[in-house]
Structures are given as C-alpha cells and as structure tokens.
Design a protein around this motif. Sequence first.
Motif, PDB file in Angstrom:
ATOM      1  N   PRO A 107       0.817  -1.232   0.000  1.00 43.30           N
ATOM      2  CA  PRO A 107       0.000   0.000   0.000  1.00 43.30           C
ATOM      3  C   PRO A 107       0.840   1.267   0.000  1.00 43.30           C
ATOM      4  O   PRO A 107       0.539   2.215  -0.741  1.00 43.30           O
ATOM      5  N   GLU A 108       1.882   1.311   0.829  1.00 44.67           N
ATOM      6  CA  GLU A 108       2.748   2.493   0.882  1.00 44.67           C
ATOM      7  C   GLU A 108       3.453   2.702  -0.456  1.00 44.67           C
ATOM      8  O   GLU A 108       3.511   3.825  -0.977  1.00 44.67           O
ATOM      9  N   PHE A 109       3.971   1.604  -1.030  1.00 40.36           N
ATOM     10  CA  PHE A 109       4.669   1.711  -2.313  1.00 40.36           C
ATOM     11  C   PHE A 109       3.735   2.194  -3.416  1.00 40.36           C
ATOM     12  O   PHE A 109       4.075   3.082  -4.198  1.00 40.36           O
ATOM     13  N   LEU A 110       2.533   1.613  -3.501  1.00 38.70           N
ATOM     14  CA  LEU A 110       1.602   1.967  -4.573  1.00 38.70           C
ATOM     15  C   LEU A 110       1.129   3.406  -4.461  1.00 38.70           C
ATOM     16  O   LEU A 110       0.887   4.062  -5.483  1.00 38.70           O
ATOM     17  N   GLY A 111       0.994   3.900  -3.233  1.00 41.16           N
ATOM     18  CA  GLY A 111       0.605   5.296  -3.073  1.00 41.16           C
ATOM     19  C   GLY A 111       1.601   6.224  -3.733  1.00 41.16           C
ATOM     20  O   GLY A 111       1.223   7.162  -4.450  1.00 41.16           O
ATOM     21  N   ASP A 112       2.879   5.961  -3.534  1.00 45.06           N
ATOM     22  CA  ASP A 112       3.933   6.778  -4.133  1.00 45.06           C
ATOM     23  C   ASP A 112       4.045   6.523  -5.627  1.00 45.06           C
ATOM     24  O   ASP A 112       4.213   7.455  -6.428  1.00 45.06           O
TER      25      ASP A 112
END
Length: 290
Positions: A107-112
């Motif tokens: 989730p953190e990676f995809l947000g960026d």
Amino acid sequence: MLEELNTFIAVAELKNFTKAGEQLNISQPTVSLHIKRLEEHFAERFIIRSRHQKRPQLTAAGERMYHQAKKILSLWKYTYNYVKDDFAGGGSITVGVTFTIGEYFLPEFLGDFNKKFPEIRVEVEIGNTQKIGELLSNYKIDAAIVEGDITDERFERKHLYEDKLVIIAPAAQKLCSLMDERWIIREKGSGTRSQWEQLIGRELTELKFKPLIMNSNFAVKEAVRNNLGVALISEYIAESAVRNNEVVIRRDAIQGKRFFDLLLIKDNQYNRIIDIFSEKIGSYFKKKGK
C-alpha cells in the motif's frame, strides 16, 4: 484466432463449456464452435468430451496448446501495452503478492508509485506463496513478489529485501519454554508456514498443544495479542505491534531470515511498464533495508 484461444483457455481451466461461456459472456454453442475451429486449424484434438465424462479433459496436444495459448495471449497483451505506451504513455500491470507484502508493504509503495506514474494502472492479486507462484506460471499475472521459496526454472528471480523473522508473544504473558507454548501458524502453502516448519520444526520435536492455523498475518498477530499463543512473524510486522504495546518480541528465542523476491517469467517479452515497476519496487525495498 484470439477469441478461440481465449475460449479454449477458459474451458481448459474451468473444465466446463457452460461455465466458460458464462465467464466470457458467450453462448455454449459459441464455445463449442470456437473449440472446433481451433482443433480444425491445427488438425488436432485438444479436448475429449463424451457422455461418460462429466468434465472435458485435455489431450496431450491440448495440454501443449494450453501453455502456448497462455503465452500467445500474454504476448498480445504486452504488444498492446507497448503500442499504447509509445503513443499514449499508459498501460497496466498485474502483480501478485503474498500476504506479508500485500498487507504491510505494497500500500505504501503503490501510493507513491501512483503519484509518479498516474497513467499506469496496477492491478494486485494477493494470496499465499503457492497461489501466487501458480498464477505467475499460468501467465495470469505479470510479476510476483513473494517471501516464500519458489523453485521454478522458468522464473527470473531478484532479491528485493532481507526480512528477519522473530517470535512474538502476548505482552502480559509470562514467558515459558517454546515447546510448552501454543503456536499460531499460517496455512499450508504460505511462505511463513514453510519457514516456521524449517526453523521451529527442526528445534522442537514435540509440541504440548496443537497449533492454531490462521490465513493472514493480521489474524496471527491478533491471536497472539489476545493471549492465544506465540508466533513466528516478520520483524517488520512485530515491531509495529510492539510499538502499540500489543505483543513482545522474544529476543531469547529462535530467529531467522528470508528474502522478498521479485519473480518474472523468463520467456516473456520485454515490457516497459514491467521494467519501470521492477526498478521502482527495487528502489523502495532498498530504502527499507537501510
């Protein structure tokens, strides 16, 4: 011929003409016609269907056709994206990830990633290591990120991150011998379950209690938090739970490590979107590892 190949794949996987038609939104006679056209084109029988068999069965030629059909449609998808990239700058990628990665890292990676590449659509499949490996080998996903060990000569493997495994216990519980603890473990097919068997199974020949099986890391952590037992889990997950005073880490006990690996099919054609995703996910985990 692409329609015929798509229909053949649906029948091969569902082993039912009617269900294949429902999935593709075409009639059962159309399904039969597509299969007939494909068999006539290659002068081979791909599917055995008779009154004595409830489910259609693939012949040896049908098995070979199935694997080639998956490759052909995968290549067609890549070709389509390649052309769209050249002229529109967009496209899509389907990534399969295991629960640890999907719940706590992606989730953190995809947000960026979505901020930097809004024109690229990333679709995600989450499952245990065994399921994700099967999806990749059947060309149902473009890339996989797993924490379990998958041995398949068709896969290209790249280490992304070294993850430590630690044992967590209830915060208020008095510590005792690991052999006398009740273990909370993942389901069969999970990378964490395999690693538990390798690390714990070798050390503990007998357990006082039968392990409780959970199908997600969150469920495992919650079971420990609620005093149901102890568990082997990613240190990344454990430290977050420790900060929230949910569990404690048993630093006196067995610890292990594993890699999060990016897997790609070796014989897939080069695709710029996959290349971009691979580069960015690699950079993300490199920062996490510092």
